[in-house]
Design a protein around this motif. Structure first.
Motif, PDB file in Angstrom:
ATOM      1  N   ALA A   1       0.833  -1.210   0.000  1.00  0.00           N
ATOM      2  CA  ALA A   1       0.000   0.000   0.000  1.00  0.00           C
ATOM      3  C   ALA A   1       0.867   1.258   0.000  1.00  0.00           C
ATOM      4  O   ALA A   1       0.519   2.256  -0.646  1.00  0.00           O
ATOM      5  CB  ALA A   1      -0.932  -0.013   1.206  1.00  0.00           C
ATOM      6  N   ALA A   2       1.996   1.231   0.707  1.00  0.00           N
ATOM      7  CA  ALA A   2       2.901   2.384   0.704  1.00  0.00           C
ATOM      8  C   ALA A   2       3.499   2.590  -0.686  1.00  0.00           C
ATOM      9  O   ALA A   2       3.623   3.726  -1.153  1.00  0.00           O
ATOM     10  CB  ALA A   2       4.012   2.188   1.739  1.00  0.00           C
ATOM     11  N   TYR A   3       3.844   1.507  -1.356  1.00  0.00           N
ATOM     12  CA  TYR A   3       4.371   1.609  -2.719  1.00  0.00           C
ATOM     13  C   TYR A   3       3.320   2.186  -3.661  1.00  0.00           C
ATOM     14  O   TYR A   3       3.614   3.067  -4.472  1.00  0.00           O
ATOM     15  CB  TYR A   3       4.845   0.234  -3.199  1.00  0.00           C
ATOM     16  CG  TYR A   3       5.354   0.234  -4.621  1.00  0.00           C
ATOM     17  CD1 TYR A   3       6.474   0.982  -4.979  1.00  0.00           C
ATOM     18  CD2 TYR A   3       4.715  -0.500  -5.603  1.00  0.00           C
ATOM     19  CE1 TYR A   3       6.940   0.993  -6.288  1.00  0.00           C
ATOM     20  CE2 TYR A   3       5.177  -0.504  -6.908  1.00  0.00           C
ATOM     21  CZ  TYR A   3       6.288   0.251  -7.242  1.00  0.00           C
ATOM     22  OH  TYR A   3       6.742   0.256  -8.538  1.00  0.00           O
ATOM     23  N   GLN A   4       2.079   1.730  -3.532  1.00  0.00           N
ATOM     24  CA  GLN A   4       1.023   2.266  -4.382  1.00  0.00           C
ATOM     25  C   GLN A   4       0.740   3.732  -4.048  1.00  0.00           C
ATOM     26  O   GLN A   4       0.477   4.537  -4.940  1.00  0.00           O
ATOM     27  CB  GLN A   4      -0.261   1.448  -4.259  1.00  0.00           C
ATOM     28  CG  GLN A   4      -1.319   1.901  -5.237  1.00  0.00           C
ATOM     29  CD  GLN A   4      -2.574   1.074  -5.181  1.00  0.00           C
ATOM     30  OE1 GLN A   4      -2.711   0.176  -4.353  1.00  0.00           O
ATOM     31  NE2 GLN A   4      -3.493   1.368  -6.075  1.00  0.00           N
ATOM     32  N   THR A   5       0.831   4.093  -2.779  1.00  0.00           N
ATOM     33  CA  THR A   5       0.680   5.491  -2.377  1.00  0.00           C
ATOM     34  C   THR A   5       1.753   6.345  -3.046  1.00  0.00           C
ATOM     35  O   THR A   5       1.470   7.436  -3.545  1.00  0.00           O
ATOM     36  CB  THR A   5       0.762   5.614  -0.842  1.00  0.00           C
ATOM     37  OG1 THR A   5      -0.348   4.914  -0.270  1.00  0.00           O
ATOM     38  CG2 THR A   5       0.732   7.045  -0.384  1.00  0.00           C
ATOM     39  N   TRP A   6       2.981   5.846  -3.056  1.00  0.00           N
ATOM     40  CA  TRP A   6       4.068   6.555  -3.730  1.00  0.00           C
ATOM     41  C   TRP A   6       3.773   6.684  -5.234  1.00  0.00           C
ATOM     42  O   TRP A   6       3.981   7.744  -5.818  1.00  0.00           O
ATOM     43  CB  TRP A   6       5.394   5.822  -3.510  1.00  0.00           C
ATOM     44  CG  TRP A   6       6.518   6.418  -4.284  1.00  0.00           C
ATOM     45  CD1 TRP A   6       7.268   7.516  -3.952  1.00  0.00           C
ATOM     46  CD2 TRP A   6       7.011   5.966  -5.556  1.00  0.00           C
ATOM     47  NE1 TRP A   6       8.198   7.761  -4.936  1.00  0.00           N
ATOM     48  CE2 TRP A   6       8.064   6.829  -5.930  1.00  0.00           C
ATOM     49  CE3 TRP A   6       6.672   4.917  -6.394  1.00  0.00           C
ATOM     50  CZ2 TRP A   6       8.771   6.663  -7.107  1.00  0.00           C
ATOM     51  CZ3 TRP A   6       7.370   4.754  -7.571  1.00  0.00           C
ATOM     52  CH2 TRP A   6       8.416   5.632  -7.918  1.00  0.00           C
ATOM     53  N   MET A   7       3.284   5.601  -5.846  1.00  0.00           N
ATOM     54  CA  MET A   7       2.959   5.636  -7.273  1.00  0.00           C
ATOM     55  C   MET A   7       1.888   6.679  -7.571  1.00  0.00           C
ATOM     56  O   MET A   7       1.954   7.375  -8.585  1.00  0.00           O
ATOM     57  CB  MET A   7       2.475   4.263  -7.756  1.00  0.00           C
ATOM     58  CG  MET A   7       3.550   3.212  -7.823  1.00  0.00           C
ATOM     59  SD  MET A   7       2.901   1.620  -8.372  1.00  0.00           S
ATOM     60  CE  MET A   7       2.890   1.879 -10.138  1.00  0.00           C
ATOM     61  N   GLN A   8       0.918   6.804  -6.685  1.00  0.00           N
ATOM     62  CA  GLN A   8      -0.144   7.783  -6.893  1.00  0.00           C
ATOM     63  C   GLN A   8       0.349   9.204  -6.659  1.00  0.00           C
ATOM     64  O   GLN A   8      -0.122  10.133  -7.292  1.00  0.00           O
ATOM     65  CB  GLN A   8      -1.330   7.481  -5.974  1.00  0.00           C
ATOM     66  CG  GLN A   8      -2.057   6.225  -6.365  1.00  0.00           C
ATOM     67  CD  GLN A   8      -3.151   5.848  -5.395  1.00  0.00           C
ATOM     68  OE1 GLN A   8      -3.261   6.387  -4.296  1.00  0.00           O
ATOM     69  NE2 GLN A   8      -3.977   4.887  -5.795  1.00  0.00           N
ATOM     70  N   ARG A   9       1.290   9.368  -5.767  1.00  0.00           N
ATOM     71  CA  ARG A   9       1.824  10.704  -5.467  1.00  0.00           C
ATOM     72  C   ARG A   9       2.768  11.187  -6.560  1.00  0.00           C
ATOM     73  O   ARG A   9       2.808  12.365  -6.879  1.00  0.00           O
ATOM     74  CB  ARG A   9       2.547  10.665  -4.117  1.00  0.00           C
ATOM     75  CG  ARG A   9       3.205  11.950  -3.702  1.00  0.00           C
ATOM     76  CD  ARG A   9       2.175  12.990  -3.262  1.00  0.00           C
ATOM     77  NE  ARG A   9       2.831  14.160  -2.759  1.00  0.00           N
ATOM     78  CZ  ARG A   9       3.044  15.266  -3.470  1.00  0.00           C
ATOM     79  NH1 ARG A   9       2.632  15.346  -4.710  1.00  0.00           N
ATOM     80  NH2 ARG A   9       3.665  16.290  -2.942  1.00  0.00           N
ATOM     81  N   PHE A  10       3.538  10.269  -7.122  1.00  0.00           N
ATOM     82  CA  PHE A  10       4.516  10.604  -8.170  1.00  0.00           C
ATOM     83  C   PHE A  10       4.293   9.722  -9.401  1.00  0.00           C
ATOM     84  O   PHE A  10       5.143   8.885  -9.729  1.00  0.00           O
ATOM     85  CB  PHE A  10       5.940  10.422  -7.643  1.00  0.00           C
ATOM     86  CG  PHE A  10       6.250  11.226  -6.427  1.00  0.00           C
ATOM     87  CD1 PHE A  10       6.464  12.593  -6.518  1.00  0.00           C
ATOM     88  CD2 PHE A  10       6.312  10.623  -5.178  1.00  0.00           C
ATOM     89  CE1 PHE A  10       6.739  13.344  -5.388  1.00  0.00           C
ATOM     90  CE2 PHE A  10       6.594  11.370  -4.045  1.00  0.00           C
ATOM     91  CZ  PHE A  10       6.800  12.736  -4.149  1.00  0.00           C
ATOM     92  N   PRO A  11       3.173   9.906 -10.104  1.00  0.00           N
ATOM     93  CA  PRO A  11       2.881   9.012 -11.236  1.00  0.00           C
ATOM     94  C   PRO A  11       3.890   9.123 -12.375  1.00  0.00           C
ATOM     95  O   PRO A  11       4.086   8.147 -13.110  1.00  0.00           O
ATOM     96  CB  PRO A  11       1.481   9.450 -11.684  1.00  0.00           C
ATOM     97  CG  PRO A  11       1.308  10.823 -11.150  1.00  0.00           C
ATOM     98  CD  PRO A  11       2.143  10.914  -9.906  1.00  0.00           C
ATOM     99  N   GLU A  12       4.537  10.268 -12.490  1.00  0.00           N
ATOM    100  CA  GLU A  12       5.517  10.421 -13.576  1.00  0.00           C
ATOM    101  C   GLU A  12       6.779   9.597 -13.326  1.00  0.00           C
ATOM    102  O   GLU A  12       7.511   9.276 -14.267  1.00  0.00           O
ATOM    103  CB  GLU A  12       5.877  11.903 -13.774  1.00  0.00           C
ATOM    104  CG  GLU A  12       6.624  12.540 -12.615  1.00  0.00           C
ATOM    105  CD  GLU A  12       5.744  12.978 -11.439  1.00  0.00           C
ATOM    106  OE1 GLU A  12       6.309  13.456 -10.454  1.00  0.00           O
ATOM    107  OE2 GLU A  12       4.527  12.831 -11.506  1.00  0.00           O
TER     108      GLU A  12
END
Length: 163
Positions: free
Chosen positions: A83-94
């Motif tokens: 979930a933390a990894y996905q949170t990071w992906m959503q915060r920095f999608p680029e």
């Protein structure tokens, strides 16, 4: 301490019901809002199912409570990491390598395999970096991170008593 008076089987039953309730809520929300879960969302769903089944096993066979508590805690920390990894992906999608656009990793292959066998529960059709739903300013990945950390903390209380 008040926690020492609660039977351990009640802890396991509450955790199992909570995890199965989260699964039901996620499926209902997906259907009502027509959400498209991504591979990481579906993997987290699988981890909630695993925690629920382990908690049910702890309820039915409390003799092995240290095994159940340790396995549940480890699974919850794994879920928090995803979930933390996905949170990071959503915060920095680029910066994020998007699910389904690169060679599938182990999680994506497992989710694809499960999705073919049980599509109503495990079919992944969304993108991991997109935020399709939020509540109180937090995405579903953010809420999942908090819930997995809560499960780990919840397991730590009887673990301290059992050790």
């Amino acid at each position: 301490m008040i926690f020492s008076r609660i039977p351990l089987r009640a802890w396991f039953a509450t955790l199992a019901l909570g995890c199965f309730g989260l699964l039901a809520f996620s499926l209902a929300l997906q259907g009502m809002l027509r959400l498209s879960p991504c591979p990481l969302c579906v993997f987290q769903r699988l981890l909630y199912l695993v925690v629920g089944v382990l908690a049910l096993a702890g309820f039915l066979l409390p003799v092995a409570r240290l095994l159940w508590l340790g396995t549940i805690g480890t699974t919850a920390l794994l879920g928090a990491g995803v979930a933390a990894y996905q949170t990071w992906m959503q915060r920095f999608p680029e910066l994020a390598p998007e699910c389904s656009f690169t060679d599938p990793n182990l999680i994506e292959r497992l989710v694809d395999w499960l999705g073919m066998r049980f599509p109503s529960l495990f079919l992944a059709t969304g993108f991991c970096s997109s935020v399709e739903w939020s509540f109180l300013g937090l995405s579903m990945a953010n809420w999942s991170l908090l819930i997995f950390l809560g499960i780990a903390a919840y397991v730590a209380l009887p673990l301290r008593r059992a050790a």
